[in-house]
Write an enzyme that holds these catalytic residues in place. Structure first.
Site: not given
Lengths: 374, 374
Positions: A94, A268, A306, A308, A311, A337
């Site tokens: 940015d 974002d 999930c 991930c 998890c 996560h």
């Protein structure tokens, strides 16, 4: 062909959503995409390898923070931001505008730029279109942003108009400073507050600059989501069909879906990583405050469905223990996560677009997620 | 054969060092070994996967902390400490004695046990040989420790004698409580301060209990290292040749080498992980305070000869930036390096023993490391 360009692969015929490949000097990114935020040259708690493992191809980093610490000259010496932080994927920086304008009493705006006091040591600093562009050129991100004011909400018509017009003048100064040989792409930002004619005026002025991508700024700044969606409804059609469109500062699951439906390619937001560190997990059933006592003896994962790392390996009870005990692994597991959830959500959205069933996907998502979570 | 036993593979003929395999219900561990400390059911900043990647086979966790938070009953519900924290390697738990005795004014010692105030909420708590053994049985570590007082330094002869004698009585109460069907091994601890005849008396009393392993406690508590080495010189020969010997609380590179030379098989210490988080790296050339300004623009790795993830991918300048900016990745990268350094040091020590050249290894190590780093 520009340094950064969007190849459109498919369109959802019932919405403005499109599936694309964003070509950058640091890889090809499937869009729509959510970009994790790495404010200080690191996505908080995560290693670059972990970001890749969850499918991250592009991150955002903040000019304001890196300018103040460690300084862009140091990052230049290191060989640029990619090398400094060991990230070989794409980066968007940015301009620092959002941060300096947020400093309130600690900044003074003139046509020339913004004089402000560093939040670190109180030292007097100055950012301008030229300076912000110079810093971003030195940092070496694949995509750099125009220096502008993110119009606050609410703003009067008069304020929003003056701000948007100054943003156009500043954009032209950014372009003048920008050296396109630098293998970077400069994106412009449409402002104009919540006023349709100002959005139209801003878009028209900025499009004349013929940039490789455009952002929509000044949304997700406190307005009701219905207003944000309305602004997107009339602003996105003003933008070129073949260029990437980036909605700044948006990262809640519902707004990501609604944004994609309205034709946005890039997003974002610090939200998923920030609430992770506060102990709140995002799941397809809504948010879970893992810090809460109700999870003390809950040996299920955050979300059984999930995939991930968190998890697959850890219980709510263990993560809660880590959070209560101020253990860093707790912050890491929560962040993994939440980012995985959002990146996986975007992958599901892309799949739905490719199968021309995004609205069906949206409806089934909200059936689980619940409107109270919006 | 006991649940936990040491298979001796080789001996260094010029020192008391031995190379071994420590068999446990959660894997075989090459000794001599350094055990990273996971006080609150996590080795600070590290994931279990990262611990494995650097070669960790056994960690230490703290009964005192887990008893107070989240509570051993919760960990029992979770299926034991291994499952709770997702660590399938071996675990050793201390007894909590060291922590409660360190509470100073907040604890009261009787023959029965130690009454103390929790450092978390000031609540009144009680630990005894029976309670500490019960908690450790529930936690389910492969190796559990007798509840004892780590004799402070300096102590009068009289205090050290009374303390060591009480420790023997407490050990017998631990043994009485301990159920050896639990697939755990209980280690006894030799105390006696810096007094040779008390160490002999303590060792003799404890050896009568015929335990699967023995620790030497009450060292690395503020005494000069020469005194520690002297105590090891006369205490280690008192211990059985075929049982593991554990020197508690030692983890500086020089003391690890000197301890192995004197016949020690196991070590633990919070030092490498704690100083990592304070910004100090351990290298073969001595310590480097990476937080220092001198490293601000130093783009070399912490140690060019180190093969850890941190040194392979990140510069001193970047790590310093992360530390100054309070970014968690900085703490992670420092911890990975320091633990890798110590585990790699132990691997080099084992290699040297297997080649019967430990003293040569010691001399070449100190030629680089420098005595000022001891």
């Amino acid at each position: 062909m520009a340094t950064v360009n969007l190849e459109i692969i498919a369109r959802d015929t019932k919405t403005r959503a499109r599936l694309g490949k964003l070509h950058t000097p640091h890889g090809v990114i499937e869009t729509p995409v959510f970009m994790p935020v790495g404010t200080q040259a690191t996505v908080k708690t995560m290693s670059p390898d972990e970001l890749k493992q969850i499918g991250t191809k592009i991150i955002l980093s903040n000019t304001y923070h890196l300018f103040l610490r460690p300084g862009h000259e140091l990052i230049k010496q290191a060989g640029g931001l990619h090398k400094f932080m060991n990230w070989d994927g794409a980066i968007l920086t940015d301009s620092g505008g959002f941060q300096v304008f947020s400093l309130g009493d600690m900044r003074k705006i003139t046509e020339e730029g913004v004089e402000f006091r560093s939040h670190l040591d109180g030292s007097k600093q100055f950012l301008s279109p030229e300076k912000a562009t110079e810093i971003q050129t030195v940092l070496g991100a694949d995509i750099i942003m125009a220096f502008d004011e993110c119009t606050p909400y609410p703003s009067t018509y008069d304020y929003a108009k003056k701000s948007a017009e100054r943003n156009t003048r500043w954009l032209k100064r950014c372009i003048k400073t920008f050296n396109s040989d630098d293998k970077q792409a400069l994106f412009g930002i449409v402002q104009g507050g919540m006023y349709q004619d100002l959005r139209e005026q801003s878009a028209q002025e900025i499009l004349e600059c013929d940039l490789p991508g455009y952002a929509i700024g000044g949304l997700s700044v406190g307005e009701p989501k219905e207003i944000m969606y309305e602004v997107l409804d009339y602003t996105v059609p003003l933008l070129p069909k073949d260029k990437p469109r980036y909605l700044m500062g948006v990262g809640s699951p519902d707004a990501l879906i609604e944004g994609v439906i309205r034709g946005i390619d890039m997003f974002d937001c610090v939200l998923p990583t920030r609430i992770a560190r506060n102990g709140t997990a995002i799941t397809r059933y809504g948010k879970l405050v893992i810090r809460n006592a109700q999870f003390a003896a809950d040996f299920l994962p955050i979300d059984e469905s999930c995939n991930c790392y968190t998890c697959k390996n850890y219980s709510r009870a263990y993560i809660r223990h880590l959070l209560k005990a101020n253990e860093i692994l707790g912050l890491r597991l929560m962040t993994i996560h939440n980012l995985y959830f959002l990146l996986n959500l975007m992958a599901e959205i892309r799949q739905a677009i490719s199968e021309n069933r995004l609205l069906e996907y949206r409806n089934s998502f909200f059936a689980n997620y619940g409107y109270e979570n919006q």
